[in-house]
Design an enzyme around this catalytic site. Structure first.
Site, PDB file in Angstrom:
ATOM      1  N   LYS A  54       0.842  -1.208   0.000  1.00 17.02           N
ATOM      2  CA  LYS A  54       0.000   0.000   0.000  1.00 17.02           C
ATOM      3  C   LYS A  54       0.878   1.260   0.000  1.00 17.02           C
ATOM      4  O   LYS A  54       0.578   2.231  -0.693  1.00 17.02           O
ATOM      5  CB  LYS A  54      -0.947  -0.027   1.213  1.00 17.02           C
ATOM      6  CG  LYS A  54      -1.993  -1.134   1.101  1.00 17.02           C
ATOM      7  CD  LYS A  54      -2.778  -1.382   2.381  1.00 17.02           C
ATOM      8  CE  LYS A  54      -3.666  -2.618   2.209  1.00 17.02           C
ATOM      9  NZ  LYS A  54      -4.470  -2.952   3.393  1.00 17.02           N
ATOM     10  N   GLN A  98      -5.069  -1.729   9.605  1.00 14.95           N
ATOM     11  CA  GLN A  98      -4.812  -3.023   8.974  1.00 14.95           C
ATOM     12  C   GLN A  98      -5.397  -4.143   9.836  1.00 14.95           C
ATOM     13  O   GLN A  98      -5.186  -4.180  11.051  1.00 14.95           O
ATOM     14  CB  GLN A  98      -3.293  -3.218   8.775  1.00 14.95           C
ATOM     15  CG  GLN A  98      -2.920  -4.464   7.992  1.00 14.95           C
ATOM     16  CD  GLN A  98      -3.407  -4.438   6.547  1.00 14.95           C
ATOM     17  OE1 GLN A  98      -3.491  -3.397   5.923  1.00 14.95           O
ATOM     18  NE2 GLN A  98      -3.749  -5.606   6.023  1.00 14.95           N
ATOM     19  N   ASP A 121     -11.249   2.120   3.448  1.00 16.07           N
ATOM     20  CA  ASP A 121     -11.431   0.671   3.287  1.00 16.07           C
ATOM     21  C   ASP A 121     -12.889   0.338   2.949  1.00 16.07           C
ATOM     22  O   ASP A 121     -13.172  -0.759   2.459  1.00 16.07           O
ATOM     23  CB  ASP A 121     -11.094  -0.045   4.606  1.00 16.07           C
ATOM     24  CG  ASP A 121      -9.715  -0.676   4.613  1.00 16.07           C
ATOM     25  OD1 ASP A 121      -9.242  -1.073   3.535  1.00 16.07           O
ATOM     26  OD2 ASP A 121      -9.124  -0.784   5.709  1.00 16.07           O
TER      27      ASP A 121
HETATM   28  N1  GUN Z   1      -6.691  -7.265   5.892  1.00 15.80           N
HETATM   29  C1  GUN Z   1      -6.911  -8.029   4.807  1.00 15.80           C
HETATM   30  N2  GUN Z   1      -7.437  -7.279   3.805  1.00 15.80           N
HETATM   31  C2  GUN Z   1      -7.542  -6.030   4.282  1.00 15.80           C
HETATM   32  C3  GUN Z   1      -8.019  -4.808   3.727  1.00 15.80           C
HETATM   33  O1  GUN Z   1      -8.467  -4.722   2.578  1.00 15.80           O
HETATM   34  N3  GUN Z   1      -7.948  -3.723   4.530  1.00 15.80           N
HETATM   35  C4  GUN Z   1      -7.496  -3.788   5.808  1.00 15.80           C
HETATM   36  N4  GUN Z   1      -7.504  -2.681   6.536  1.00 15.80           N
HETATM   37  N5  GUN Z   1      -7.064  -4.897   6.358  1.00 15.80           N
HETATM   38  C5  GUN Z   1      -7.094  -6.016   5.596  1.00 15.80           C
END
Ligand code: GUN
Length: 297
Positions: A54, A98, A121
């Protein structure tokens, strides 16, 4: 039949190129660069890998970002205090916690403490609710990325039978909502299968489109699908592999080699859905900076 491969890496790169242009125009108009605040609780290696991807994507498209590293012993109260600080900071456009979180923390409670206008998200109940009623919203990134892939390859969803395997809040559930709604890319008849489904094959065998996000390597086999199906594999599983330097390789939830012979389209793992998820996060962060979903007045 030999399936055409859906190249998520390529489509994600093109998407990021477009976002970079949009970010540049936004900045040229005199606005501050968008800023994404990432929060990592603990040191889970897979989470660190995803955050790395990211951060690289942010650098690529010209979005500024920072990661707050918090200890895995943090209390819910303290974590929410940190989130509130970012909610109130006008220089922060998007906030991403996350997942997964350590067991003593409730992800629902933590997600609800994020300002829904910064929830890039798309996990906050406000954004999930708006998705369910077809209102402008931050769409959760994986379903949004899959829709972009359908659009890019002109794969129709209208009147198709889409079977979603896995009912998670992150992928399966918003995916099924999106596909079933009457917006430009939905209009599908949608079935959701999950761990309580009696006989998954009864559903998958009838599917025109299968989207699998179950976290189980080899779950979907060739004999479970019909000829010409579109297969979207969201699974990212680490399985032991002594021939690789890392000691593991990444595989999806589908028997890729066997399904490739039967499907019309299929996503590889890695290089299918994953890069699109990250590209959509960039898109949401720009939308948050522009206040496009939730205008200020
Ligand atoms: N953990 C697995 N996929 C994601 C996601 O798309 N966003 C976040 N914040 N955590 C995750």
């Amino acid at each position: 039949m030999s399936a055409q491969i859906i190249d998520g890496k390529m489509v994600a790169e093109r998407t990021r190129n477009q976002i970079r242009e949009d970010v540049d125009s936004w900045v040229e108009e005199g606005n501050r660069r968008p800023f994404l605040q990432v929060i990592q609780v603990g040191t889970d290696p897979a989470s660190s890998t995803y955050i790395g991807a990211k951060t690289r994507a942010c650098n690529d498209v010209g979005i500024e970002t920072g990661t707050a590293h918090l200890p895995d012993t943090i209390s819910a109260k303290e974590l929410k205090k940190q989130i509130r600080k970012f909610n109130e900071d006008d220089n922060v456009d998007g906030i991403l916690v996350q997942l997964p979180l350590p067991n003593h923390l409730s992800s629902h409670d933590v997600i609800e403490s994020i300002d829904h206008r910064k929830d890039v998200d798309g996990f906050h109940p406000m954004n999930v609710g708006r998705l369910a009623v077809d209102q402008p919203t931050f769409r959760s990134c994986t379903p949004a990325g899959i829709l972009e892939l359908f659009k890019h390859y002109s794969i129709p969803t209208k009147s198709q039978h889409a079977v979603v395997v896995g009912a998670s809040n992150i992928v399966g559930s918003p995916m099924a909502i999106t596909l079933s709604r009457e917006n430009s890319t939905g209009k599908a008849t949608t079935t959701i299968c999950h761990k309580y489904t009696k006989d998954i094959t009864r559903h998958t065998i009838d599917a025109d489109i299968i989207i699998v996000a179950a976290g189980q390597p080899g779950l979907i086999k060739a004999e479970m699908v019909k000829e010409g199906v579109v297969v979207i594999d969201v699974g990212i599983n680490r399985v032991a592999d002594e021939t690789s330097k890392k000691g593991y390789k990444l595989v999806g939830d589908c028997d890729f080699e066997a399904l490739k012979k039967k499907a019309s389209w299929i996503t590889p793992v890695p290089g299918g859905v994953g890069p699109m998820t990250v590209a959509m996060l960039m898109k949401n962060t720009l939308l948050a900076a522009k206040k496009s979903i939730y205008p200020e007045d």
